[in-house]
Scaffold this motif. Structure first.
Motif, PDB file in Angstrom:
ATOM      1  N   LEU A   7      -6.466   5.197  -1.633  1.00 22.10           N
ATOM      2  CA  LEU A   7      -5.522   4.140  -2.404  1.00 22.10           C
ATOM      3  C   LEU A   7      -5.680   4.636  -3.862  1.00 22.10           C
ATOM      4  N   ALA A   8      -6.496   5.345  -4.517  1.00 23.02           N
ATOM      5  CA  ALA A   8      -6.456   5.809  -5.965  1.00 23.02           C
ATOM      6  C   ALA A   8      -5.091   6.589  -6.153  1.00 23.02           C
ATOM      7  N   ASN A   9      -4.540   7.459  -5.310  1.00 16.84           N
ATOM      8  CA  ASN A   9      -3.462   8.113  -5.389  1.00 16.84           C
ATOM      9  C   ASN A   9      -2.070   7.534  -4.772  1.00 16.84           C
ATOM     10  N   ASN A  10      -2.360   6.544  -4.414  1.00 17.81           N
ATOM     11  CA  ASN A  10      -0.927   5.732  -3.796  1.00 17.81           C
ATOM     12  C   ASN A  10       0.068   5.342  -4.829  1.00 17.81           C
ATOM     13  N   LYS A  11       1.226   6.112  -4.447  1.00 16.14           N
ATOM     14  CA  LYS A  11       2.495   5.685  -5.348  1.00 16.14           C
ATOM     15  C   LYS A  11       3.477   4.876  -4.808  1.00 16.14           C
ATOM     16  N   PHE A  12       3.167   4.411  -3.338  1.00 17.23           N
ATOM     17  CA  PHE A  12       4.162   3.600  -2.777  1.00 17.23           C
ATOM     18  C   PHE A  12       3.908   2.174  -2.375  1.00 17.23           C
ATOM     19  N   LEU A  13       2.628   1.962  -1.926  1.00 21.88           N
ATOM     20  CA  LEU A  13       2.239   0.663  -1.452  1.00 21.88           C
ATOM     21  C   LEU A  13       1.935  -0.167  -2.380  1.00 21.88           C
ATOM     22  N   THR A  14       2.474  -1.267  -2.528  1.00 15.11           N
ATOM     23  CA  THR A  14       2.358  -2.310  -3.650  1.00 15.11           C
ATOM     24  C   THR A  14       1.656  -3.466  -3.171  1.00 15.11           C
ATOM     25  N   GLU A  15       1.566  -4.007  -1.948  1.00 17.99           N
ATOM     26  CA  GLU A  15       0.681  -4.770  -1.277  1.00 17.99           C
ATOM     27  C   GLU A  15      -0.340  -4.331  -0.232  1.00 17.99           C
ATOM     28  N   ILE A  16      -1.483  -4.559  -0.582  1.00 14.50           N
ATOM     29  CA  ILE A  16      -2.366  -4.323   0.336  1.00 14.50           C
ATOM     30  C   ILE A  16      -3.293  -5.394   1.002  1.00 14.50           C
ATOM     31  N   ARG A  17      -2.858  -5.523   2.342  1.00 16.52           N
ATOM     32  CA  ARG A  17      -3.698  -6.709   3.026  1.00 16.52           C
ATOM     33  C   ARG A  17      -4.502  -6.127   4.135  1.00 16.52           C
ATOM     34  N   LEU A  18      -5.868  -6.222   3.817  1.00 17.76           N
ATOM     35  CA  LEU A  18      -7.010  -5.598   4.597  1.00 17.76           C
ATOM     36  C   LEU A  18      -8.061  -7.216   5.096  1.00 17.76           C
ATOM     37  N   GLU A  19      -7.457  -8.011   5.875  1.00 15.60           N
ATOM     38  CA  GLU A  19      -8.122  -9.051   6.108  1.00 15.60           C
ATOM     39  C   GLU A  19      -8.673  -8.995   7.372  1.00 15.60           C
ATOM     40  N   SER A  20     -10.075  -9.475   7.720  1.00 15.39           N
ATOM     41  CA  SER A  20     -10.886  -9.580   8.580  1.00 15.39           C
ATOM     42  C   SER A  20     -10.910  -8.293   9.324  1.00 15.39           C
TER      43      SER A  20
END
Length: 151
Positions: free
Chosen positions: A20-33
Motif C-alpha cells: 500500500l506504500a506505493n498505492n496510487k489508486f486506492l483512496t479507501e481501505i476497508r480491512l474489517e474482521s
C-alpha cells in the motif's frame, strides 16, 4: 469478512501492508474482521507515513492492540491525506495511558483527520484533546474549501 483474504498466509497480509506504500489508486481501505495484528499495524504505520492517496482507513474488528494502534497513528502523524480512521472492536489488549498519549501527540501533528473511531478507555483528557484536534482540522478544511469557492 472476505474469506479469501482471511485464508491468506500471514506473510501475504504483511506484504499487502507494505504494498500500500506505493498505492496510487486506492483512496479507501476497508480491512474489517480479517484477523490483522500488531505486526500488520506496524508495517501499515510505516506505509501511511509515505502514502499520499489513502483517505479512509477502516480496520474494525481485527486483533490490533494499543501497540499496533500507536504504530498506525505514528504514520498518520506524517500523513496529509487520511481524513478518516476507524479502529474499533479489536480483539486485543486495550490501549494503555502511554499509547493513548502517543495517539494524541500524533493527531496534534496531523491536519487532515476529521473523523476517528477509536476506543479510549483510560483518559478523558486525551479524548477531549483529540476532539479539539478534530475540530481544528475540520475548521481548517472548511476554511480552505470556502477560500477556493471565492476565487
Amino acid at each position: 469478512a472476505d474469506q479469501r483474504f482471511i485464508s491468506l498466509r500471514h506473510r501475504d497480509k504483511l506484504q499487502l501492508a507494505r504494498g500500500l506504500a506505493n498505492n496510487k489508486f486506492l483512496t479507501e481501505i476497508r480491512l474489517e474482521s480479517l484477523g490483522l495484528d500488531d505486526e500488520f499495524a506496524s508495517i501499515l504505520g510505516g506505509t501511511l507515513a509515505i502514502n499520499t492517496t489513502i483517505r479512509i482507513l477502516n480496520l474494525d474488528g481485527n486483533r490490533i492492540s494499543g501497540r499496533g494502534i500507536k504504530a498506525i497513528f505514528g504514520g498518520i502523524a506524517k500523513n496529509n491525506t487520511v481524513t478518516e480512521v476507524q479502529i474499533l472492536q479489536q480483539q486485543a489488549d486495550p490501549m494503555n495511558a502511554e499509547e493513548e498519549d502517543a495517539v494524541q501527540d500524533a493527531l496534534m501533528e496531523n491536519h487532515s483527520i476529521v473523523q476517528v473511531g477509536l476506543y479510549l478507555g483510560v483518559s478523558e483528557s486525551v479524548l477531549e484533546a483529540i476532539r479539539a484536534v478534530l475540530t481544528r482540522n475540520h475548521r481548517a478544511q472548511w476554511d480552505n474549501r470556502r477560500k477556493l469557492s471565492l476565487e
